[in-house]
Design a protein around this motif. Structure first.
Motif, short mmCIF file in Angstrom:
data_model
loop_
_atom_site.label_atom_id
_atom_site.label_comp_id
_atom_site.label_asym_id
_atom_site.label_seq_id
_atom_site.Cartn_x
_atom_site.Cartn_y
_atom_site.Cartn_z
N SER A 246 18.42 39.17 -11.87
CA SER A 246 19.25 40.13 -11.16
C SER A 246 20.39 40.53 -12.09
O SER A 246 21.00 39.67 -12.71
N PRO A 247 20.65 41.83 -12.20
CA PRO A 247 21.79 42.24 -13.04
C PRO A 247 23.13 41.73 -12.49
O PRO A 247 24.11 41.64 -13.22
N GLN A 248 23.16 41.38 -11.20
CA GLN A 248 24.40 40.84 -10.61
C GLN A 248 24.67 39.40 -11.03
O GLN A 248 25.81 38.94 -10.95
N ALA A 249 23.63 38.68 -11.42
CA ALA A 249 23.77 37.26 -11.78
C ALA A 249 22.87 36.97 -12.97
O ALA A 249 21.71 36.61 -12.81
N PRO A 250 23.40 37.13 -14.18
CA PRO A 250 22.59 36.91 -15.37
C PRO A 250 22.19 35.45 -15.55
O PRO A 250 22.77 34.56 -14.93
N ASP A 251 21.20 35.23 -16.40
CA ASP A 251 20.73 33.88 -16.69
C ASP A 251 21.92 32.99 -17.05
O ASP A 251 22.80 33.39 -17.79
N GLY A 252 21.95 31.80 -16.47
CA GLY A 252 23.02 30.84 -16.74
C GLY A 252 24.15 30.86 -15.72
O GLY A 252 25.08 30.06 -15.82
#
Length: 105
Positions: free
Chosen positions: A84-90
């Motif tokens: 999700s662009p709202q919550a990037p990896d990590g």
């Protein structure tokens, strides 16, 4: 002459010392668990609010136990990996790090 310490009182009181230490460990673990929970809820990506609202938290009940933070939505694993662009990896690791960071470090 020198300095003398009577360790008898400390040895007799070690059960109380252990109980006090266990209480500190339990309260600290509870606080960290609740802080991580708050961070992942706040950092959750939102489309309709289902994922954000699905977080559950279980605090430990005794020293040595760990807390649990759970989200059972079927798409949760993908969102946790940054789909999700709202919550990037990590983003979850960052939420944990923020809750466990030592003050002033």
């Amino acid at each position: 002459m020198g300095i003398r310490f009577n360790m008898d009182d400390l040895i007799r009181g070690r059960a109380e010392v252990k109980d006090m230490m266990d209480e500190v460990v339990l309260e600290t673990t509870k606080k960290i668990t609740l802080d991580v929970h708050a961070n992942v809820v706040r950092g959750s990506p939102v489309r309709d609010g289902t994922f954000r609202g699905a977080w559950e938290v279980e605090t430990p009940t005794k020293a040595g136990d760990s807390g649990k933070i759970i989200n059972t939505t079927v798409y949760g694993p993908q969102l946790a990996k940054g789909h999700s662009p709202q919550a990037p990896d990590g983003w979850i690791e960052n939420a944990i790090e923020a809750a466990t960071r030592l003050r002033g470090k």
